[in-house]
Design an enzyme around this catalytic site. Sequence first.
Site, PDB file in Angstrom:
ATOM      1  CG  PHE A 193      26.897  -7.980 -26.948  1.00  0.00           C
ATOM      2  CD1 PHE A 193      26.743  -7.815 -28.312  1.00  0.00           C
ATOM      3  CD2 PHE A 193      27.709  -7.093 -26.267  1.00  0.00           C
ATOM      4  CE1 PHE A 193      27.388  -6.790 -28.991  1.00  0.00           C
ATOM      5  CE2 PHE A 193      28.359  -6.064 -26.936  1.00  0.00           C
ATOM      6  CZ  PHE A 193      28.199  -5.910 -28.309  1.00  0.00           C
ATOM      7  CE  LYS A 217      29.608  -3.139 -34.035  1.00  0.00           C
ATOM      8  NZ  LYS A 217      30.780  -3.580 -33.238  1.00  0.00           N
ATOM      9  CG  ASP A 228      35.058  -8.126 -31.171  1.00  0.00           C
ATOM     10  OD1 ASP A 228      34.976  -6.990 -31.665  1.00  0.00           O
ATOM     11  OD2 ASP A 228      34.516  -8.448 -30.100  1.00  0.00           O
ATOM     12  CD  GLU A 231      29.549   0.734 -32.185  1.00  0.00           C
ATOM     13  OE1 GLU A 231      28.815   0.806 -31.188  1.00  0.00           O
ATOM     14  OE2 GLU A 231      30.334  -0.189 -32.377  1.00  0.00           O
ATOM     15  CB  THR A 242      26.353  -3.553 -32.009  1.00  0.00           C
ATOM     16  OG1 THR A 242      27.235  -4.156 -31.058  1.00  0.00           O
ATOM     17  CG2 THR A 242      26.287  -2.051 -31.765  1.00  0.00           C
TER      18      THR A 242
END
Length: 322
Positions: free
Chosen positions: A178, A132, A17, A96, A156
């Site tokens: 998450f 993403k 990440d 993203e 996400t």
Amino acid sequence: MTSKLEQLKAMTVVVADTGDLEAIKTFRPVDCTTNPSLVLKAFELPQYKDVIDAAVAWGSKQGGSRDAIAAAVADRLAVAFGAEVSKLVPGRVSTEVNADLSFDTQASLDKARSIIAAYKELGVPREKILIKLASTWEGIRAAEILQKEGIDCNLTLLFSLAQAAACAEAGVFLISPFVGRILDWHVKASGKTFEPEEDPGVLSVRAIYAYYKTRGIKTVVMGASFRSTGEIEALAGCDRLTIAPALLEKLAADEGTLVRKLDPANPGTSPATIAADEKSFRWALNEDQMATEKLSEGIRQFAKDLRTLRSLVAAKLEAVPA
């Protein structure tokens, strides 16, 4: 003795990440995932000066308004960083779609396709990329269309089973539920501390995992947003886990025994089936205060970091000699 990181790699695909190339070289993850916040951090590191300068030089030759050029350079930077990362990982790089497009399906589609085209120009095939998108209704619908076009997606900012069920119905390649942000909300709301086995974020991912595996759903579950190695260990065996360098380092230094917690052959008791139509999705999300607040907060934060990145780019563009 084998480190916990190596033990984890034997049962879970480990994803970095980060956009830090040195960290990727050190920990050798299979995949890498980035977001605007990580690109912003990388923007300020001296080792990426050449990548930044090249994007700014390209921008200085483009026509249009100052804001439009800065936005284009910021987009180009995200792809440039992703292309560098793609050279270091054997698997995928997540990139993203702009957070400020999270409630616009068509704009998200246009941006995703442009990201894939930009990678192609740099010699990176779509098979190396995950697009993403935020797990809004609009983001999930964009992902459904992209998947049919052969563009795999990573959904996400996912905080609820309702989001996960809708992603599965849409045929999404991968979701990033998450963990740490769910824990943050519950700690703040209750004033309690939670051990990993009772951590609300851990329990959320375990429920999603059971929901998917008991139904034969192929969507990959990739736990994300960790606050401690305890949370990671509590999800050992999950399809994938995306982990920040600081926690990867701790796992690499720990030579204790890592026990597998998730297993597709024995996924545990599944929650009841959730309707995935728009009305049911929006109502379920509305009824989940934590998920509603964290989704909104996450989109705002990513959008804020994107604006900051564009401002930094604009300042560099102004400094380019005429």
